[in-house]
Motif scaffolding. Sequence first.
Motif, PDB file in Angstrom:
ATOM      1  N   CYS A 146      48.707  44.125  42.665  1.00  0.00           N
ATOM      2  CA  CYS A 146      48.094  43.257  41.549  1.00  0.00           C
ATOM      3  C   CYS A 146      48.232  44.324  40.137  1.00  0.00           C
ATOM      4  CB  CYS A 146      46.519  42.908  41.586  1.00  0.00           C
ATOM      5  SG  CYS A 146      46.171  41.836  42.695  1.00  0.00           S
ATOM      6  N   CYS A 148      39.802  43.972  45.689  1.00  0.00           N
ATOM      7  CA  CYS A 148      40.556  43.987  44.430  1.00  0.00           C
ATOM      8  C   CYS A 148      39.958  42.822  43.504  1.00  0.00           C
ATOM      9  CB  CYS A 148      41.711  43.524  44.820  1.00  0.00           C
ATOM     10  SG  CYS A 148      42.949  43.140  43.400  1.00  0.00           S
ATOM     11  N   ASP A 181      41.358  41.043  41.143  1.00  0.00           N
ATOM     12  CA  ASP A 181      42.188  40.133  40.902  1.00  0.00           C
ATOM     13  C   ASP A 181      42.407  39.270  42.145  1.00  0.00           C
ATOM     14  OD1 ASP A 181      44.040  38.659  39.516  1.00  0.00           O
ATOM     15  OD2 ASP A 181      45.307  40.365  39.144  1.00  0.00           O
ATOM     16  N   CYS A 182      43.110  39.872  43.170  1.00  0.00           N
ATOM     17  CA  CYS A 182      43.302  38.989  44.293  1.00  0.00           C
ATOM     18  C   CYS A 182      42.236  38.754  45.366  1.00  0.00           C
ATOM     19  CB  CYS A 182      44.806  39.394  44.928  1.00  0.00           C
ATOM     20  SG  CYS A 182      44.305  41.059  45.826  1.00  0.00           S
ATOM     21  N   CYS A 229      44.366  46.420  43.356  1.00  0.00           N
ATOM     22  CA  CYS A 229      45.177  46.938  44.299  1.00  0.00           C
ATOM     23  C   CYS A 229      46.470  47.112  43.563  1.00  0.00           C
ATOM     24  CB  CYS A 229      45.102  45.966  45.518  1.00  0.00           C
ATOM     25  SG  CYS A 229      45.983  44.199  45.278  1.00  0.00           S
TER      26      CYS A 229
HETATM   27 ZN    ZN Z   1      44.965  42.682  44.238  1.00  0.00          ZN
END
Ligand code: ZN
Length: 69
Positions: free
Chosen positions: A23, A55, A57-58, A20
Amino acid sequence: MIAKERVAAFLITHGPRRFCDECLARALGIDPSTAYRAAVKTGRAGTHIREYGVCSDCGESRLVTRASR
Ligand SMILES: [Zn+2]
């Protein structure tokens, strides 16, 4: 290197993961609004895809960007 190029290179390096805008901004140390504009541009260039997804990452489900291959 301009933000768009940094975002594009980051996503290619981390492909097939998707990120996203927030991130991307955190990973690259740039402003979230700069990351957003850069991600939109990479999506328009055809080398990357903007889509709704999770996403990498998050873990949030939101608009993410990934390398198209
Ligand atoms: Zn993210």
